[in-house]
Motif scaffolding. Sequence first.
Motif, PDB file in Angstrom:
ATOM      1  N   GLY A  88    -115.619  64.790  86.580  1.00  0.00           N
ATOM      2  CA  GLY A  88    -116.789  63.922  86.570  1.00  0.00           C
ATOM      3  C   GLY A  88    -116.751  62.844  85.505  1.00  0.00           C
ATOM      4  O   GLY A  88    -117.803  62.386  85.047  1.00  0.00           O
ATOM      5  N   LEU A  89    -115.538  62.417  85.135  1.00  0.00           N
ATOM      6  CA  LEU A  89    -115.373  61.408  84.081  1.00  0.00           C
ATOM      7  C   LEU A  89    -114.580  60.195  84.595  1.00  0.00           C
ATOM      8  O   LEU A  89    -113.529  59.848  84.053  1.00  0.00           O
ATOM      9  CB  LEU A  89    -114.662  62.024  82.876  1.00  0.00           C
ATOM     10  N   PRO A  90    -115.086  59.535  85.630  1.00  0.00           N
ATOM     11  CA  PRO A  90    -114.323  58.413  86.195  1.00  0.00           C
ATOM     12  C   PRO A  90    -114.139  57.243  85.237  1.00  0.00           C
ATOM     13  O   PRO A  90    -113.107  56.562  85.289  1.00  0.00           O
ATOM     14  CB  PRO A  90    -115.145  57.998  87.425  1.00  0.00           C
ATOM     15  N   SER A  91    -115.106  56.993  84.366  1.00  0.00           N
ATOM     16  CA  SER A  91    -114.947  55.856  83.445  1.00  0.00           C
ATOM     17  C   SER A  91    -113.812  56.116  82.458  1.00  0.00           C
ATOM     18  O   SER A  91    -113.045  55.207  82.137  1.00  0.00           O
ATOM     19  CB  SER A  91    -116.257  55.548  82.715  1.00  0.00           C
ATOM     20  N   VAL A  92    -113.668  57.353  81.998  1.00  0.00           N
ATOM     21  CA  VAL A  92    -112.560  57.698  81.106  1.00  0.00           C
ATOM     22  C   VAL A  92    -111.252  57.672  81.898  1.00  0.00           C
ATOM     23  O   VAL A  92    -110.239  57.141  81.434  1.00  0.00           O
ATOM     24  CB  VAL A  92    -112.781  59.069  80.428  1.00  0.00           C
TER      25      VAL A  92
END
Length: 182
Positions: A88-92
């Motif tokens: 759930g960390l697409p920006s990272v």
Amino acid sequence: MIPNSIPDEQSCILLLEKYNTPNHIIMHSRKVWEVGRLIGNKVRGQCEMDMDLLRASCLLHDIGKYPSIVSGKKYHDVIGEQILLGEGLPSVGSIIVQHVILRSDVTLKVAEEHVLFYADKRVVHDSVVSLDDRFLYLIDTYGKTAEAVKRLMEMKQETKRVEDAIFAMIDFSPEQLTQLIS
């Protein structure tokens, strides 16, 4: 963790441990964050720099390395992005996937992916080194064919372009970085 939130340092380390990241890779990632933090703090007066996103990206940039080694698959950057998408960390994930091959142009603006890309190229294991020393290490480690050496030399040229863009904005030279971070 709230989806697409940016994990703090402790959460990043726990996530690395969840994926069985060896301690030497964690130590490398911490040193990359140390370099990234110094540079990020210096450039953010002249460009947008999300320091929380930069921190998570520096610490998690090699999360795909050990799974890549175990599975025998290449492209630990892409595997890392897939792991972070699953967490759930697409920006990272969108930043760390660029730590091997940049997908954005540093001449348009310096962004988190450029600082991560550069910081990673200045760290061998957990030591800050010159670009020349880093690329000697990379060629010795990964330059098994003429094509691999060619790609590494192209990466070095790209790293130099990123270095030029970053250091045009800050008050110390690339050579001073090794003295500022021990």
